[in-house]
Design an enzyme around this catalytic site. Sequence first.
Site, PDB file in Angstrom:
ATOM      1  N   GLN A 222       0.832  -1.200   0.000  1.00 60.49           N
ATOM      2  CA  GLN A 222       0.000   0.000   0.000  1.00 60.49           C
ATOM      3  C   GLN A 222       0.870   1.255   0.000  1.00 60.49           C
ATOM      4  O   GLN A 222       0.339   2.357  -0.147  1.00 60.49           O
ATOM      5  CB  GLN A 222      -0.917   0.013   1.223  1.00 60.49           C
ATOM      6  CG  GLN A 222      -1.905  -1.141   1.258  1.00 60.49           C
ATOM      7  CD  GLN A 222      -2.769  -1.185   2.503  1.00 60.49           C
ATOM      8  OE1 GLN A 222      -2.919  -2.201   3.148  1.00 60.49           O
ATOM      9  NE2 GLN A 222      -3.353  -0.058   2.855  1.00 60.49           N
ATOM     10  N   ARG A 369      -8.623  -0.784   8.095  1.00 58.93           N
ATOM     11  CA  ARG A 369      -9.635   0.069   7.508  1.00 58.93           C
ATOM     12  C   ARG A 369     -10.044   1.197   8.461  1.00 58.93           C
ATOM     13  O   ARG A 369     -11.218   1.380   8.781  1.00 58.93           O
ATOM     14  CB  ARG A 369     -10.860  -0.729   7.074  1.00 58.93           C
ATOM     15  CG  ARG A 369     -11.636   0.115   6.046  1.00 58.93           C
ATOM     16  CD  ARG A 369     -12.890  -0.535   5.586  1.00 58.93           C
ATOM     17  NE  ARG A 369     -13.465   0.223   4.496  1.00 58.93           N
ATOM     18  CZ  ARG A 369     -13.947  -0.314   3.396  1.00 58.93           C
ATOM     19  NH1 ARG A 369     -13.896  -1.628   3.234  1.00 58.93           N
ATOM     20  NH2 ARG A 369     -14.486   0.437   2.471  1.00 58.93           N
ATOM     21  N   CYS A 370      -9.070   1.927   8.910  1.00 58.59           N
ATOM     22  CA  CYS A 370      -9.371   3.068   9.746  1.00 58.59           C
ATOM     23  C   CYS A 370      -8.138   3.956   9.736  1.00 58.59           C
ATOM     24  O   CYS A 370      -7.094   3.555   9.246  1.00 58.59           O
ATOM     25  CB  CYS A 370      -9.677   2.635  11.174  1.00 58.59           C
ATOM     26  SG  CYS A 370      -8.283   1.843  11.968  1.00 58.59           S
ATOM     27  N   GLU A 739     -12.798   4.769   5.151  1.00 62.63           N
ATOM     28  CA  GLU A 739     -12.748   3.996   6.390  1.00 62.63           C
ATOM     29  C   GLU A 739     -13.804   4.400   7.409  1.00 62.63           C
ATOM     30  O   GLU A 739     -14.035   3.665   8.362  1.00 62.63           O
ATOM     31  CB  GLU A 739     -11.348   4.110   6.977  1.00 62.63           C
ATOM     32  CG  GLU A 739     -10.329   3.569   5.972  1.00 62.63           C
ATOM     33  CD  GLU A 739      -8.908   3.823   6.369  1.00 62.63           C
ATOM     34  OE1 GLU A 739      -8.616   4.929   6.834  1.00 62.63           O
ATOM     35  OE2 GLU A 739      -8.093   2.902   6.217  1.00 62.63           O
TER      36      GLU A 739
END
Lengths: 783, 293, 164
Positions: A222, A369-370, A739
């Site tokens: 990523q 996912r945050c 997110e």
Amino acid sequence: MATTELPPERHAMGVSMKRKEDPRLIQGRGRFLDDIVLPNMLYLALVHSPYPHARIVKIDKTAALASPGVKAVLTGEDLVAAGLGWIPTFHGYDKQMVLAVGKALFQYQEVAGVVATSREAAFDAVELVEVEYEPLEPVVDPFDAMSDTTLVREDRENKTNHIYHWEVGKREETDAALAGAEVHIKERVYFQRCHPAPLETCGSISDMNPATGRLTLYLTSQAPHAHRTVVSLVTGIPEDKIHVISPDIGGGFGNKVPVYPGYVVGTVASVVLGVPVKWVETRTENLTTTGFARDYHMDVEIGATREGQVTALKVKTVADHGAFDAAADPTKYPAGLFGICTGSYDFPIAFTELDAYFTNKAPGGVAYRCSFRVTEASYAIERGMDLLARELAMDPAELRLKNFVKKEQFPYPSPLGFVYDSGDYHMTLQKALDKIGYPELRRLQAEKRARGELMGIGISTFTEVVGAGPSKHFDIMGIKMFDSAEIRIHPTGSGIVRTGTRHQGQGHETTWAQIVAEELGLDPQNILVEEGDTDTAPYGLGTYASRSTPVAGAAIALASRRIREKAKKIAAHLMEAAEDDVEWVDYKFQLKGVPGKVVTMKEIAFAAYTNPVPGSEPGLEATFYYDPPNLTFPYGAYIAVVEIDRDTGETHVKRFLAIDDCGTVINPMIVEGQIHGGLTEGYAIAFMQEIAYDSGGNHLNTNFTDYLVPTALETPKWETDSTCTPSPHHPIGAKGVGESPNVGSPAAFVNAVMDALSPLGVKNIDMPLTREKVWRAIRESKA
Amino acid sequence: MFPAPFEYKRAHSADEAFTLLGLHGGDARVLAGGQSLIPAMRYRLARPAVLVDINPVEEFSYIRETDGELRIGALGRDAALESLAFIAERYRLISDVSRVVADPVVRQMGTVVGSLCHNDPCGDWSVAALASRAQVVVRGSGGARTIPIDEFLVDSYTTAVAEGELALEVRFPTPGARTSGAYSKIERKVGDFATAAAAVQITLAADGTIAEAGVAIGAAGPMAMRVAAAEALLRGAAPSREAVAAAADAARALADPTADTRGSAEFKKDMAGVVVARALASALERLGVEGLR
Amino acid sequence: MKISVTVNGEAYERDVEPRTLLAYFLRDTLGLTGTHVGCDSSSCGCCVVMLDGEKAVKSCTMFAVMADGHEIATVEGLRQDGKLHPLQQAFWDNHGLQCGYCTPGMMMTSVVLLKNNPAPSEAEIREAISGNLCRCTGYQNIVKSVQQAAAELSAEPAAEPVAS
């Protein structure tokens, strides 16, 4: 910088255009890591420790080396000899073993690597590596780790399992306010260890090419540039000799941010053997060794007046990092952005502190996912507010409306150091309440309660903090968290944009084109977006923590405006007018006061190459490295309606409404998709996901039969809507949103279940809210 | 992740299957659907030296009603049962099971006979077979024998199929006019093994009392179990909430589940009762007796 | 051992080990990398292909030797004569994919669903794809995509994915 006034009739912004990345993906022609085959490529498979804590007495490679197809067997000792026994973790507070050195510190820790001519040959030989272990007592509970009876890390200077202490806010004043509060709640809420589990596991192809002297690394990454720099620092290979390519990625969710042992072992093997080495982890390896998330034990305390005005907040956390602190947080933020725990509320005073511990478990944690630790913070405050509402016998919506930061207070300096950019929390929650028919739901609930049915309504009004981040405060391994865009427009009016981000399904190939198209009046179908190749993309910090639109999106807009500045000069040249007499109207340059006299960007592009302005450079391109002035603060109001089956403890989600506010929306269809996906992950976390270890340190959720991903049958239907309070400091007013749904939804689900169980006096149950936990709470309440 | 090497033998006929199995004995495993075997081999929990693939044997592929029985051949797939109209109409218990075994894709390859031979403690078909009082036809070098299901299922992952033998067919009695059944399964999500499961098959007498009862539970011990005590108390009783509750309690008393990520023993034991009650209520509803939920 | 498998209408003869899984045969041996591998417990469905024009099977839970003499259809075979299959078009139209990793398996399961049930309800679609996991979409747009494809195929049957 003020938000740009966008024309009412949008050209590309706010358009739900179909995604440009889809054609190859729907035809099975994506290029994911394991799709890539290089000549003479070998395969790496890893040997794992069955013990959660053990001394490694001896590793015998003989049988493995003799196994058909095996070319090399590497151990921690081999890597130490190569200077690669340990690598730094991302936020620099710790280092981690690549392969176990001296001791294995968690079950499934990587202990050796086998390189062979085929996948099967490598796995066959893994069984033949003979490792002699001397098992040691593991420490599995961070509260046990505190006593330092069992030391996890002998290598560290301070012989303690305590990694660090972090705090922010005003301790004494907060304690005093809490002590003097008319109403006071305190609760331990645990956000369980879970795992991002993207469908594509992590992997790498390391290709140290002896002919060119360059190392090409295909990585499920990523953050390709950050990985390139880390590899360079760790191996000593200069960055110009390292080429990281992050191809199509099958989901990231934070899992693909860290540097994993497989990448390093594969690279060493490639250097040693002179051929490409591929490593693709199994699902079991993914769930047991790669970046877990959360694992925060949080004591939330809120003080309030009898009328329900909050007066103070304190959150004290014990964080379990496993055997290495491999959290991928910005350097100054070992507990991430946990200071957002005051949430959407105007606390006059607050304090939060955190102590982190090593345990014999897999290392981490990552931001699943945050934004960094924001889900944990949001969960703490949203659960806390509900517990306060219950204590006050006040409706939880009413309590929130009473305590929200008001619209007029923005930009809002929070007591824990953030300056929230914009928001209208009252508007958004009211929209949610109106849309779901809240009063009617409460009436229905009263009727059902009278019949003994367990119906619950749960609210979560979260504020997230994303878009890391301003160079003053944010860096990863010293590299500031800017992001970048490089845009080049071709003679015939199409173009290419490259950024330092790397999408894993968020739709950048479409949304970035939309930004450029909007700024330059070009067709987004003809703007090619490229990410992930470090030889060509400008340096950036990657895609995670919802930072791409806030940071790279800004860079793209501003690079586009640089192009527009130059284009204006070319327009003036073409119209034989002064630059001041030319204005940008309706996506074209027009001679002021002469509506008929226009020049399009396409014409300008052509002219840039064929008829450049005398004395200036030909061509039409620009680069922008954007250092954000602040973070952005997307927020939302979520309402969950549930019914609980008394006999089995099963929770049925009857409705879920999500109103999200992420400021300006580039592509509504893509945003909606992000909300659906994030809510589904939040649902999974709330009801079924957990990475648990038994008291002996054995991992209990090693594959998808035990680490649960909901199917289309369990997953509720999501109702979504939005409000829009643009970010005043962002060039296009966008805040980022990928997110938010995973941040805000767990508390909505849990608050709903607790609301359903409140007649039984049940106050708190920790996630995942399995049938058994709910069943037990119901049983125990009857007793 | 990747199975250990093995020798692969393909049977093109029933005779060839028996020959190969006889030849290789304990070294060989039968490959039919492979939906339990192949995952076990990928984890190297199973390492057969020889696989005998019976998929090409067309004569094993049937689902037919004969002589008052539903006979499912060794290659009768879960999905076939799911889609056949006459199963949905007249074999309610089997129909219920066929919708919840594993997941809809796995069901397209998985076989009923294979599932019975695997005898996983959480398997669905074994529960249904017990409640239905099914029989399994097994053949080896010594000839064919028809084994009642209670004798066929021996222990976890162990059945009466001996080395060199092949299970050919399972036979379920065709329900009569006053017979129906139901399956109730608690699973955390589709594809999960059961947290608790119950199968019932009920026959009502002309006077509305229960003439025959088959009650079995799964995921509650080393293998699926017949709740004989529940059957005994239901037989002759009038359908009632009390009878259902008593049967459920009998299931709870018998259940001896293992604690795992699906739940503690205490929880699973209680759930065994819940699923028996729910299956009984469904079966009785199908027989026109309402209000027992 | 030598096997002959027809994939997307093309006949292949290859030599494989018995233990070679069909998913890896398709990906590594034939270079058809559209079929993906996402787990090791037959849970995720990323590997689903169509067998003999009638069954959706998890190709990670099948040996290549079992496909000898059979026909396999993969995602690469959906597009024919230069035209996208209605399912592919529908996934694109309805944002039924994000990272794209589950998508081939999801579509192949749906191909078989629509053959057996040309007008499925939403509940039937969700049930049919419950052997396929997705981490990105929350399934909602996948359901919409299958609904659009169903409507389209009823109106105008597409060319059969080559394997029937």
